[in-house]
Design a protein around this motif. Structure first.
Motif, PDB file in Angstrom:
ATOM      1  N   ALA A  68       0.818  -1.214   0.000  1.00 31.95           N
ATOM      2  CA  ALA A  68       0.000   0.000   0.000  1.00 31.95           C
ATOM      3  C   ALA A  68       0.848   1.258   0.000  1.00 31.95           C
ATOM      4  O   ALA A  68       0.377   2.330  -0.391  1.00 31.95           O
ATOM      5  CB  ALA A  68      -0.949   0.003   1.204  1.00 31.95           C
ATOM      6  N   THR A  69       2.124   1.152   0.399  1.00 34.42           N
ATOM      7  CA  THR A  69       2.974   2.335   0.447  1.00 34.42           C
ATOM      8  C   THR A  69       3.305   2.848  -0.949  1.00 34.42           C
ATOM      9  O   THR A  69       3.796   3.971  -1.082  1.00 34.42           O
ATOM     10  CB  THR A  69       4.289   2.029   1.186  1.00 34.42           C
ATOM     11  N   ALA A  74       2.607  12.255   1.175  1.00 31.98           N
ATOM     12  CA  ALA A  74       2.179  13.329   2.083  1.00 31.98           C
ATOM     13  C   ALA A  74       1.068  12.849   3.009  1.00 31.98           C
ATOM     14  O   ALA A  74       0.078  13.532   3.258  1.00 31.98           O
ATOM     15  CB  ALA A  74       1.705  14.549   1.294  1.00 31.98           C
ATOM     16  N   GLY A  75       1.237  11.617   3.556  1.00 36.44           N
ATOM     17  CA  GLY A  75       0.277  11.116   4.515  1.00 36.44           C
ATOM     18  C   GLY A  75      -0.976  10.535   3.905  1.00 36.44           C
ATOM     19  O   GLY A  75      -1.878  10.138   4.627  1.00 36.44           O
ATOM     20  N   GLN A  76      -1.089  10.480   2.584  1.00 40.78           N
ATOM     21  CA  GLN A  76      -2.271   9.903   1.972  1.00 40.78           C
ATOM     22  C   GLN A  76      -2.222   8.396   2.114  1.00 40.78           C
ATOM     23  O   GLN A  76      -1.175   7.788   2.204  1.00 40.78           O
ATOM     24  CB  GLN A  76      -2.336  10.283   0.494  1.00 40.78           C
ATOM     25  N   GLY A  77      -3.368   7.768   2.107  1.00 42.13           N
ATOM     26  CA  GLY A  77      -3.461   6.319   2.240  1.00 42.13           C
ATOM     27  C   GLY A  77      -3.316   5.647   0.905  1.00 42.13           C
ATOM     28  O   GLY A  77      -2.707   6.167  -0.023  1.00 42.13           O
ATOM     29  N   ALA A  82       1.299   6.934  -6.542  1.00 42.79           N
ATOM     30  CA  ALA A  82       2.486   6.095  -6.694  1.00 42.79           C
ATOM     31  C   ALA A  82       3.601   6.934  -7.289  1.00 42.79           C
ATOM     32  O   ALA A  82       3.432   8.127  -7.555  1.00 42.79           O
ATOM     33  CB  ALA A  82       2.179   4.896  -7.592  1.00 42.79           C
ATOM     34  N   ALA A  83       4.748   6.289  -7.507  1.00 39.42           N
ATOM     35  CA  ALA A  83       5.869   6.996  -8.110  1.00 39.42           C
ATOM     36  C   ALA A  83       5.436   7.603  -9.430  1.00 39.42           C
ATOM     37  O   ALA A  83       4.751   6.992 -10.227  1.00 39.42           O
ATOM     38  CB  ALA A  83       7.030   6.019  -8.333  1.00 39.42           C
ATOM     39  N   GLN A  86       1.217   8.578  -9.990  1.00 39.03           N
ATOM     40  CA  GLN A  86       0.154   7.680 -10.416  1.00 39.03           C
ATOM     41  C   GLN A  86      -0.656   7.228  -9.215  1.00 39.03           C
ATOM     42  O   GLN A  86      -0.135   6.775  -8.211  1.00 39.03           O
ATOM     43  CB  GLN A  86       0.750   6.466 -11.137  1.00 39.03           C
ATOM     44  N   GLY A  87      -1.970   7.330  -9.311  1.00 42.29           N
ATOM     45  CA  GLY A  87      -2.842   6.907  -8.243  1.00 42.29           C
ATOM     46  C   GLY A  87      -3.247   5.454  -8.382  1.00 42.29           C
ATOM     47  O   GLY A  87      -3.036   4.823  -9.418  1.00 42.29           O
ATOM     48  N   GLU A  88      -3.853   4.934  -7.315  1.00 41.48           N
ATOM     49  CA  GLU A  88      -4.246   3.530  -7.316  1.00 41.48           C
ATOM     50  C   GLU A  88      -5.266   3.227  -8.415  1.00 41.48           C
ATOM     51  O   GLU A  88      -5.182   2.181  -9.070  1.00 41.48           O
ATOM     52  CB  GLU A  88      -4.819   3.157  -5.953  1.00 41.48           C
TER      53      GLU A  88
END
Length: 276
Positions: A68-69, A74-77, A82-83, A86-88
Motif C-alpha cells: 500500500a505504500t 504526504a500522509g495519503q493512504g 504512486a511513483a 500515479q494513483g491507485e
C-alpha cells in the motif's frame, strides 16, 4: 547478467527494496491469469477475468500490507499517489487493460494448461542446481510441450529478443534435463503491447544455454572468492533502489556478510534460480 553488484545486494545481502508499481502490477496480472483457468472453460471471459482483479489485489495487500505504500504521498493512504504521481485507480486501470489485452492474443476457453506456476528443479552434472517457476505449461495430445510466460511490459526490439528468450531457454533446459524431451515451443506473451514472441528450441540451443549458465555461476563464484562485485551502469540505474550505496554514484557498499567475506566461511551450495 544485468549488474553483478545488484545481484549481490538482492541475493546475498538481501537488502529490502521499495515495492515497484510496475512489478506489483505484473504480480497482480499473473495472479488473475493463473486463477482464470480455475474457472470452467466456458466461463473464462473478459468480465470474469476482470472480476478477479479486485479480490486478487486485496489478497496481495493482505499478504504484503507494505504494498500500500506505493500510493502513499504526504500522509495519503492507499488512494494516494504512486511513483510519478500515479494513483491507485489509474494503476488498477492499467492492470485491467493488460488483462483485456490478453484475450486478444488467445482464447482461454480453448485451453487446458497442464500446469500453472509450476516449480521446476534439476541438478546439472557439475552439481549446479537450477530452479524456477514456469507461468504455464501446455501439453498437446502428442506430448509436445509449450512453455508460456506472461510479460506485462512491451515486446523487445529484434536485437534484444535473444536476451528476452534466455529465461525461457533456462526453463527449457531444466525441463529437458528432467524429462529428456526438448519443449516444442517457447512463448512469451507481452501484455503491454499485445505481441507474442515464439521460439522453437533444439538441443544445441539448450546445450549453449547450459554452458552460459555454468559460465555465469563461475563468475559468481569468482566474485564470492574475491569480494569483487562490480556495478554495471545502464539505463536501469534510474530505477535502482541501491544508487546511494553504489560506487558508480559515489556510494559505498556495506561489508559482505561475515560468512561470505573473502577467505572466510564456506561458499554457498551451487543454486541458480531463474531470476538471477
Amino acid at each position: 547478467m544485468t549488474c553483478p553488484l545488484l545481484y549481490r545486494f538482492r541475493v546475498i545481502d538481501r537488502i529490502p527494496e521499495r515495492p515497484s508499481p510496475a512489478a506489483v502490477r505484473g504480480t497482480l496480472v499473473h495472479a488473475v491469469l493463473e486463477r482464470l483457468f480455475d474457472l470452467p472453460a466456458a466461463g473464462r471471459t473478459v468480465p470474469a477475468a476482470l472480476d478477479l482483479l479486485g479480490p486478487q489485489w486485496e489478497r496481495l495487500l493482505g499478504d504484503e500490507p507494505a504494498l500500500a505504500t506505493m500510493f502513499e504521498e504526504a500522509g495519503q493512504g492507499a488512494g494516494g499517489q504512486a511513483a510519478g504521481g500515479q494513483g491507485e485507480a489509474e494503476w488498477l486501470g492499467q492492470a485491467r487493460e493488460m488483462v483485456e489485452r490478453y484475450f486478444t492474443l488467445e482464447d482461454p476457453r480453448r485451453l487446458e494448461p497442464a500446469d500453472r506456476e509450476l516449480f521446476v528443479e534439476t541438478v546439472l552434472e557439475s552439481g549446479l542446481k537450477l530452479r524456477g517457476y514456469i507461468d504455464r505449461l501446455d501439453v498437446a495430445p502428442s506430448g509436445d510441450v509449450r512453455v508460456v510466460d506472461y510479460k506485462t511490459g512491451m515486446a523487445p526490439r529484434a536485437d534484444f529478443e535473444a536476451r528476452a528468450l534466455f529465461q525461457m531457454k533456462f526453463y527449457a533446459l531444466v525441463l529437458w534435463r528432467l524429462h529428456g524431451r526438448v519443449p516444442r515451443l517457447l512463448q512469451l506473451m507481452y501484455l503491454g503491447n499485445g505481441e507474442i514472441l515464439r521460439y522453437a528450441p533444439d538441443e544445441a540451443d539448450l546445450l549453449a544455454t547450459e554452458r552460459k549458465v555454468e559460465a555465469l555461476w563461475r563468475a559468481i563464484r569468482r566474485a564470492m572468492d574475491t569480494g569483487d562485485w562490480r556495478p554495471r551502469k545502464s539505463r536501469l540505474c534510474d530505477w535502482c533502489d541501491h544508487k546511494e550505496r553504489c560506487p558508480s554514484f559515489g556510494g559505498t557498499p556495506p561489508p559482505l556478510p561475515e560468512v561470505l567475506a573473502p577467505g572466510k566461511g564456506p561458499v554457498p551450495r551451487p543454486d541458480f534460480s531463474d531470476d538471477v
